[in-house]
Structures are given as C-alpha cells and as structure tokens.
Design a protein around this motif. Structure first.
Motif, short mmCIF file in Angstrom:
data_model
loop_
_atom_site.label_atom_id
_atom_site.label_comp_id
_atom_site.label_asym_id
_atom_site.label_seq_id
_atom_site.Cartn_x
_atom_site.Cartn_y
_atom_site.Cartn_z
N GLY A 142 0.51 -1.57 0.38
CA GLY A 142 0.04 0.07 -0.16
C GLY A 142 1.07 1.33 -0.64
O GLY A 142 0.13 1.99 -0.74
N HIS A 143 1.87 1.03 0.92
CA HIS A 143 2.95 2.40 0.81
C HIS A 143 3.37 2.76 -0.61
O HIS A 143 3.95 3.26 -1.32
N LEU A 144 3.93 1.32 -1.18
CA LEU A 144 4.20 1.87 -2.65
C LEU A 144 3.30 2.33 -3.88
O LEU A 144 3.23 3.00 -4.48
N PHE A 241 1.66 -4.90 -13.03
CA PHE A 241 2.25 -5.43 -11.55
C PHE A 241 1.46 -4.80 -10.20
O PHE A 241 1.27 -4.29 -10.31
N HIS A 242 1.11 -5.92 -9.44
CA HIS A 242 1.11 -6.10 -8.13
C HIS A 242 1.93 -5.07 -7.40
O HIS A 242 3.16 -5.20 -8.00
N PRO A 243 2.08 -4.44 -6.58
CA PRO A 243 3.12 -3.43 -5.96
C PRO A 243 3.51 -4.73 -4.90
O PRO A 243 4.90 -3.99 -5.16
N ALA A 244 3.03 -5.71 -4.61
CA ALA A 244 4.07 -6.60 -3.85
C ALA A 244 4.71 -7.21 -4.43
O ALA A 244 5.94 -7.79 -4.27
N TYR A 245 5.02 -7.67 -5.87
CA TYR A 245 5.73 -8.30 -6.98
C TYR A 245 6.71 -7.17 -7.49
O TYR A 245 8.03 -7.81 -7.68
N LEU A 246 6.46 -5.39 -7.18
CA LEU A 246 7.45 -4.50 -7.87
C LEU A 246 8.42 -4.46 -6.68
O LEU A 246 9.65 -4.47 -6.64
N THR A 249 10.50 -7.33 -7.62
CA THR A 249 11.49 -7.95 -8.90
C THR A 249 11.49 -5.84 -8.86
O THR A 249 10.93 -5.50 -10.27
N PRO A 250 12.52 -4.82 -8.21
CA PRO A 250 11.98 -3.74 -8.82
C PRO A 250 12.73 -3.46 -10.23
O PRO A 250 12.17 -2.22 -10.14
N GLY A 251 13.25 -4.20 -10.58
CA GLY A 251 14.04 -4.57 -11.97
C GLY A 251 12.53 -4.06 -13.13
O GLY A 251 12.37 -3.60 -14.03
N GLN A 252 11.26 -4.39 -12.82
CA GLN A 252 9.98 -4.14 -13.57
C GLN A 252 9.21 -3.01 -13.12
O GLN A 252 8.16 -2.94 -13.56
N LYS A 253 9.93 -2.28 -11.87
CA LYS A 253 9.23 -0.95 -11.72
C LYS A 253 8.78 0.10 -13.23
O LYS A 253 8.48 0.88 -13.43
#
Ligand code: URA
Length: 271
Positions: A142-144, A241-246, A249-253
């Motif tokens: 949620g914070h992201l 993408f779901h924030p939890a996945y980001l 996997t920060p490379g997908q941000k």
C-alpha cells in the motif's frame, strides 16, 4: 429396471426415432399388394410401450461442492441486484455468509477512497495489515501504491481502491477460483455504483478475475482494455504489476511506471 426392459426400451426408442410408430405382424409382405383380407397380429403402440417403461436414472454432472459454490454465486448476484448504495453494499458484504474466507478474517475490507472518483484501483485480496485494520492497501504494498499514485498527482481522495476479495485468504494463500467467483458479484456492483471511467488492475490475478481472461499480466499490461458495466457503459482498463511483485522485483518498476503515466495522460486528455 432389468437389462431386458432397458434393452427393449432402447430398441423401441430407436424405432420411434426412425419414424416407426406401430408394429403389424411377423409375416413378410410387399407393400401395396397385400390382400385386403390379410390378418394382422394384435398391434403394439410403440410410444405407449416406451412411456410405460421405467425411466433410466438421470446422472447429475456436478458435485455437492460445485453446487454449493453455484448457489453462493447466485445468492451473491441476487443480493447485489437490489443494492443501490455503497453503504447498503458494505452491509450486504459484511452479512454475506457464502464465502468461508469470512470465517478466518478479522475484517471485511470493503474499499477506501472517493466513491465518486473517475478511477478505481483493484487489487487481489487483503493481506495481514489490511485484515487487521479493515482498509485496503495499508501495508508495504500500500505504501508503494500511495507513492506511485502521488507520482501521477493522485491521492486516496481522488481515486477509489478495493480488491477482488474483501476477506484475507489464510496465510495470504492464492484465492481459489470458487472464492473469486462468489465474491465477484460484489466487486462488479461496487464498480456499477462508482461508475468510473478508468479501472486500473493491480496484478495478474485481479486482472484475470475481473476481465475473465487467463492471459498473463506481462501480455495484458501496457495496453488499453475494456470493462463493461451492468448498464452497458464501458470503463477503460489498464492492468499492471502488483505492488508486492514490484517490491520483490524492482527491475519491473519502470514498466509499472509507464502504465501509471499512460493512465495519467489519458485522464488529463493528453493521449
Ligand atoms: N494486496 C492486495 O492485493 N490488496 C491489498 O489490499 C493489500 C495487498
């Protein structure tokens, strides 16, 4: 029913299907040349014989669990059809007993934000923090999400946030198809009542459930899709993408950022 009776019934049905309705004796004869005096054996009415035979038992192509899920889905749909406000919907969800997830959850996580907003963000299901507090996306994901919203000039007063499921699956396990099917009528009604122009799906499971497609999030993201509300009006949909996945996997941000920008441009009429 004995095998003989069953076989006889099948043979008779076959004859009826072929157009034969009556029997008229064993003696062979050439049609049109039979003497008028020919004596026919007592006639059997095939239709009467078939309907007198006991019917074969009908086997149901279902199971008690599938039937219970089907009934719960139908109950949810019937309930939602008569609901005309978000408050009524919240109460109906809180009182609904058709989904077992409610038994292990602490709160029904209905939604957060502005129900008059033009855009709705839809996640998968509450996690531990959301279940404890009763508000969607208040944990790390949620914070992201809040940061990404802020980056396109939005906060929770300008959008609405909810989930496919209002109850946390124990241990954050993946929701079952049956749980999604039973809860979906509530989300759909929520979307009818909010009537957004844009819907942003957070993650593949949420997108698959609402858009009723098995396509992967990598294929769904990055292009405009469509959702048809129950009055036939359409909302433009983006999936990302779901924030939890980001977080994992920060490379997908960068791709998710591109999706948020695409939404922002469209909402500002810049596309
Ligand atoms: N993940 C979700 O999909 N929804 C929430 O509300 C929190 C985490």
């Amino acid at each position: 029913m004995s095998n003989d009776t069953e076989n006889l019934a099948r043979i008779l049905e076959w004859y009826i299907g072929a157009g034969v309705e009556e029997t008229c004796g064993d003696e062979p004869m050439t049609l049109g040349t039979a003497p008028v005096s020919v004596s026919l054996k007592p006639q059997i009415n095939l239709r009467a014989a078939v309907s007198a035979a006991p019917a074969a038992p009908v086997r149901q192509a279902t199971t008690p669990l599938a039937q219970a899920t089907g009934n719960a889905c139908q109950n949810a749909k019937d309930l939602c059809a008569s609901i005309n406000s978000m408050e009524e919907l919240r109460t109906a969800m809180e009182n609904f007993d058709g989904c077992a997830l409610k038994l292990t959850a602490s709160h029904t996580v209905f939604g957060d934000g502005n129900p008059q907003a033009r855009v709705v963000f839809v996640g998968e299901a509450p996690g531990a923090d959301e279940d404890r507090i009763g508000v969607p996306f208040v944990g790390r994901s949620g914070h992201l999400l809040d940061k990404m919203l802020a980056a396109i000039g939005l906060d929770r007063t300008q959008c609405y946030i909810c989930n496919i499921l209002p109850w946390r699956p124990p241990g954050n396990r993946t929701p079952l198809d049956s749980e999604i099917a039973v809860c979906l009528p509530f989300l759909k009604r929520q979307l009818d009542l909010i009537n957004p122009d844009y819907i942003f799906m957070l993650g593949g499971s949420a997108a698959n459930a609402l858009l009723d497609t098995p396509e992967s999030i990598s294929r769904l993201r990055g292009r405009w899709l469509e959702y048809v509300k129950s009055d036939g009006s359409k909302a433009m949909v983006l999936a990302s993408f779901h924030p939890a996945y980001l977080l994992r996997t920060p490379g997908q941000k960068a791709k998710a950022w591109a999706d948020f920008l695409r939404l922002s441009r469209q909402m500002k009429g810049e596309n």
